[in-house]
Motif scaffolding. Sequence first.
Motif, mmCIF file in Angstrom:
data_model
loop_
_atom_site.group_PDB
_atom_site.id
_atom_site.type_symbol
_atom_site.label_atom_id
_atom_site.label_comp_id
_atom_site.label_asym_id
_atom_site.label_seq_id
_atom_site.Cartn_x
_atom_site.Cartn_y
_atom_site.Cartn_z
ATOM 1 N N ALA A 787 -56.713 12.636 97.026
ATOM 2 C CA ALA A 787 -55.844 13.809 96.991
ATOM 3 C C ALA A 787 -54.616 13.587 97.862
ATOM 4 N N PHE A 788 -54.823 12.982 99.029
ATOM 5 C CA PHE A 788 -53.697 12.678 99.923
ATOM 6 C C PHE A 788 -52.735 11.692 99.268
ATOM 7 N N LEU A 789 -53.277 10.597 98.730
ATOM 8 C CA LEU A 789 -52.425 9.587 98.107
ATOM 9 C C LEU A 789 -51.656 10.164 96.925
ATOM 10 N N ASP A 790 -52.360 10.918 96.069
ATOM 11 C CA ASP A 790 -51.719 11.442 94.864
ATOM 12 C C ASP A 790 -50.648 12.472 95.199
ATOM 13 N N ALA A 791 -50.898 13.303 96.218
ATOM 14 C CA ALA A 791 -49.903 14.315 96.596
ATOM 15 C C ALA A 791 -48.622 13.666 97.085
#
Length: 915
Positions: A787-791
């Motif tokens: 989620a962090f990477l994609d955001a």
Amino acid sequence: MAKHTMKETERVVWTGEWVADRLGVSLTGEDALPELLGLALRRNPKRAHLLVSNVLGKHVPQRPGVVHGAGLGLGRRVRELLGDADAARSVVVGYAETATGLGHSVADGLALAPYLHSTRRPVAGVERAGGFEEEHSHATSHLLLPEDRELLSGDGPMVLVDDEFSTGRTVLNTIKALHARFPRARYVVVALVDMRSEGDRRHLEEFAAELGARVDLVAMAAGGVRLPADVLERGQELVAAHETAVVERPEHPGRAHERVVAEHVASELGSGSGPVPVSSRRADVERVALGWPDGLPDGGRHGFTPEHRERLEDRLPAMAARLAERLDGARRILVLGNEELMYTPLRLAEALDAQVSGAGGGGAPEPSDGAVVLTAGGATPVRAGEQDPPVGGAAVYFSTTTRSPVLAVDDPGYAIRTRLSFPAHDRPADGPGERYAYNVAAGADRTRRFDAVVAVVDSHGDLPELYADGGLLDRLAAQTDRLLLTVIPSYSPSSASQSGVPTEPVGRTADETAVSHTPQRQAPSMSLPEPLRGPAFSSYTADEVGWLLQDMSGLTLEAPTEEREEAIQRGGAHYAESLPVEYQPSEEYQALFHSALRSSASRIARAVGAVTETVLAERTPRRTGTGDQPPRPVLVSLARAGTPVGVLMRRWALHTHGLELPHYAVSIVRGRGIDTTALRWLAAHHDPADIVFVDGWTGKGAITRELAQALEGFPGFDPRIAVLADPGGCVETYGTRDDFLIPSACLNSTVSGLISRTVLRDDLVGPDEFHGAKFYRELAGTDMSRAFLDAVSARFGEVAEAVATDVKELAATDRTPTWEGWAAVERISAEYGIHDVNLVKPGVGETTRVLLRRVPWKILAQRGAGADLDHVRLLAEQRGVPVEEVDELPYTCVGLIHPRFTRGATGADGTAVAT
């Protein structure tokens, strides 16, 4: 059968006419032979003439569907001969270099059998399972180097594939050598053409009888070559009379002279071939990353299984699409393989042809019986056997470079019309030498010109020689309008990786690895492990990071904070010998994380872009004869805080430049340095000069200094670190020097791929083992890593312009480290009576770590700091730690570890500080 036996409904010139007329050589046998074969001459003391296949994809550019289809059809005939049960027990072996692609295509036709091809490239650490000699070749020694030795040790049929079956002696040598070690009851020999004499046929039958094994033969066509008694002597004289003339011709003002191969040959029609034309416009080389599947072999040198085939088939359309998007408008496209690397370029060419031509199968129907299919429109041996493109459409052709020297004569009745020569670029074991690309230059017939060329090499050959003046790319650039280069990772067998010896060093020879760059071993080395990858280890995907760590998930290494620090203080234990209990965030804290991520994603994306672009700008481009190539840094993040940043940098490079940068994570421990086994692995697989160490942020610069000290004994590695944020002024490569909240600092493993801190303990980590870490699979339900990477990745597009501005400003800025953070830490340590800089943790990230892992004393917060400290205030409240607002603080906040009674106070060497 000579030229007069061919149909002449139109004037079709057989590409063996020139040799036949001058030497009296003729083909006998089936009518299909002239469609399959042409003739050429070469300087070879054993055999002057060369049978040049029109469907092999080696010397003559051909539609890839024809090349692959020929092997498929033969393989299906073998499967029908053996039956499915024996086909599933068989192994297919192809001969280097000409039949590596044909043999692999035959294995495709069998569908059930693994494939292995012989090789002339020794691979350090891989034990030779067999070898044999080729009778008429200019380079004879063949090695068999299977990764799985059981590939050859079974008792099922062995299928031996070569492009032609002329005398049978090469096959006899193979069977004799292998049968002595791996006896079996049946062999099947497969070739495009069976050209044996009656005496050779009887010899094979007698040999099989003595061996006590059955030998079958499958070929597309059979016949013979009628040779005059003095053909060898006359052929050598003819070659000598038409030897290559070296012409010095300037490319254009300011550039070095180019060596141009010129074949001065007068044909029967009275027109001689002049020098191979050199275009006044030279194509620039554009490197294209295919997204090659991780761990998939690049061919059959060490074995290729049906499972490997399924993975390749699945990814081929996407890889071909990456090439197709760079070839818009091209009509005649050549995909050029490289010596033994035939099959992968062939399959890429076939998939590309289906996309750009609409032919759906490489321009030819698939043969079902091994018969050649050369459809209308020039499929017969016009233009040295090439098929014409679809009317009004684009077409892809395929051929391969070779080490075989052949005379080139620009005549329609000769199979090798043009020759480009260039030095070997893979630093072969038998020494330097010339290599050749035939029928790539158009010669006198400009309709044969390729307006785009895709050169495919493996990483073993991705060396400076490839890019040098007079090298392969330089020679190709003068012959086409568009030149693409794609590099397939050379497969490194586990047997080699476990030997502790460099296997396929990218950009270097094995000797250079050992002499120049390999770190000194601390103990005798027997093996090197391989990286761990997700999803087996970590929640990241396999291509995003390779963890140079060992999995300690099965061990209990955690202890409550107070107990852990008490053991450290009481016994002088090192902090890296155990793990803190993973912090489980409350719902309120998780909400803070998501809020921080939403508000800072663009800011982080901008910093990621700035640091990645700076890294690319700082690396020296590869110098080539046709311009500079993009740098190819290898990202090595310091686990674990640096790993999310390394993944984001890799994503930026792929998103913005189409570059697939390798990325690994390694352990570094304060007081004990970096994992030297990991350094050795990196040196064995990459040029240390390409390594870029990556971390999340700097505090006071302790790890920066640790890394510099640790690498002093390891020449070749650059100790500089690239970080997302450098509030301490400790490095010169960074995205920003602001001290702001990086959401990945808010959590532990649940934002770092579910990986723990690294562990180094003498009873768990041997001299040839990586440091350890745990994979907390049980925390998958709260994992925020992706989620962090994609955001952050989702914001790349919107920050691109700002990043471009930042990079220009950074380039014009004096980025020399100021170490002002270290000075501030010393001042704070003195002012608060701590007298140990290791108990002062500056910056938002380090302060968060203090609250999550250590025994905090107090938090110093910059007066007026806003939302960046919301999570810090919440954690401090939960742990009963006071937050003190201060002025003139160079950081947003500073965390102080209790200086007197805490059991978490550790010194510069990682052991306890006396209190």
